[in-house]
Design an enzyme around this catalytic site. Structure first.
Site, PDB file in Angstrom:
ATOM      1  N   ASP A  13       0.881  -1.166   0.000  1.00 44.07           N
ATOM      2  CA  ASP A  13       0.000   0.000   0.000  1.00 44.07           C
ATOM      3  C   ASP A  13       0.917   1.213   0.000  1.00 44.07           C
ATOM      4  O   ASP A  13       1.899   1.243   0.762  1.00 44.07           O
ATOM      5  CB  ASP A  13      -0.889  -0.021   1.246  1.00 44.07           C
ATOM      6  CG  ASP A  13      -1.967   1.069   1.255  1.00 44.07           C
ATOM      7  OD1 ASP A  13      -1.709   2.181   0.743  1.00 44.07           O
ATOM      8  OD2 ASP A  13      -3.048   0.820   1.798  1.00 44.07           O
ATOM      9  N   LEU A  15       0.516   3.910   1.269  1.00 43.83           N
ATOM     10  CA  LEU A  15       0.476   4.584   2.552  1.00 43.83           C
ATOM     11  C   LEU A  15       1.589   4.083   3.471  1.00 43.83           C
ATOM     12  O   LEU A  15       1.921   4.718   4.456  1.00 43.83           O
ATOM     13  CB  LEU A  15      -0.896   4.377   3.222  1.00 43.83           C
ATOM     14  CG  LEU A  15      -1.210   5.290   4.394  1.00 43.83           C
ATOM     15  CD1 LEU A  15      -1.215   6.746   3.953  1.00 43.83           C
ATOM     16  CD2 LEU A  15      -2.540   4.932   5.002  1.00 43.83           C
ATOM     17  N   SER A  16       2.191   2.966   3.131  1.00 46.35           N
ATOM     18  CA  SER A  16       3.236   2.353   3.951  1.00 46.35           C
ATOM     19  C   SER A  16       4.624   2.691   3.422  1.00 46.35           C
ATOM     20  O   SER A  16       5.005   2.221   2.351  1.00 46.35           O
ATOM     21  CB  SER A  16       3.052   0.828   3.952  1.00 46.35           C
ATOM     22  OG  SER A  16       4.196   0.189   4.457  1.00 46.35           O
ATOM     23  N   PRO A  17       5.418   3.461   4.173  1.00 47.30           N
ATOM     24  CA  PRO A  17       6.781   3.739   3.721  1.00 47.30           C
ATOM     25  C   PRO A  17       7.636   2.473   3.704  1.00 47.30           C
ATOM     26  O   PRO A  17       8.569   2.356   2.912  1.00 47.30           O
ATOM     27  CB  PRO A  17       7.299   4.766   4.726  1.00 47.30           C
ATOM     28  CG  PRO A  17       6.490   4.546   5.956  1.00 47.30           C
ATOM     29  CD  PRO A  17       5.138   4.078   5.472  1.00 47.30           C
ATOM     30  N   SER A  19       6.534  -0.450   2.812  1.00 51.34           N
ATOM     31  CA  SER A  19       6.213  -1.083   1.534  1.00 51.34           C
ATOM     32  C   SER A  19       7.067  -0.478   0.425  1.00 51.34           C
ATOM     33  O   SER A  19       7.531  -1.181  -0.473  1.00 51.34           O
ATOM     34  CB  SER A  19       4.736  -0.890   1.182  1.00 51.34           C
ATOM     35  OG  SER A  19       3.896  -1.668   1.980  1.00 51.34           O
TER      36      SER A  19
END
EC number: 2.5.1.18
Length: 183
Positions: A13, A15-17, A19
């Protein structure tokens, strides 16, 4: 001729650094390690029940369905907006700007943005998120390696050395020499 490519799925996602870290490393290593990298946009809210990236992740799902060749670039640009430049990724205009900067035509991007509320896109994002959960995901990123008839799930962006070991490959840091030479 080397071994046949092994398949890795990266559930992520924007929104996930964390990731983002896994995304960049695996994109750099896909040719070095001879892996078939399958990018799987997932909704972290479906796993952790709280996120503000629904529109962005639906947009990436639409990109994956209709223009998968653009998925890497558009994903990277959304990460750049939110985590590098502290810009919005939830408003339609922000998503269109990111898509354009990634090289997508305005017409393509608008067409995909119009599809983010369709059952096809909603169901695909839900399906991908549920697949991550079935592998045992409790957050993102999750990398799933499919090799030798077995499935191995690794959580987090700090598992690349373990992934290299599992693949029988050499870990050369987050920017391997072959990529570093191009930078």
């Amino acid at each position: 001729m080397g071994p046949l490519p092994r398949t890795l799925e990266l559930f992520y996602d924007v929104l996930s650094p964390y990731s983002w870290l896994s995304f960049e490393v695996l994109c750099r290593y896909q040719n070095i390690w001879n892996i078939n990298l399958r990018l799987q946009p997932s909704l972290i809210a479906g796993i952790m029940k709280d996120s503000g990236s629904l529109s962005a992740m639906r947009f990436l799902t639409a990109v994956n369905l209709e223009h998968p060749e653009m998925l890497e670039k558009v994903s990277r640009e959304l990460w750049m907006r939110i985590w590098s430049r502290d810009e919005d990724i939830s408003e339609p205009q922000s998503i269109l700007t990111a898509a354009k900067k990634a090289g997508m035509s305005a017409e393509q991007a608008r067409g995909l943005l119009e599809k983010i509320s369709t059952p096809t896109v909603k169901n695909k994002l839900k399906e991908t998120t549920e697949a991550a959960c079935k592998y045992g995901a409790f957050g993102l990123p999750v990398t799933v390696a499919h090799m030798d008839g077995q499935t191995h799930m690794l959580f987090g962006s700090d598992r690349m050395e373990l992934l290299a070991y599992l693949l029988g490959e050499k870990w050369m840091g987050p920017v391997p020499p072959a990529v570093n030479a191009r930078l």
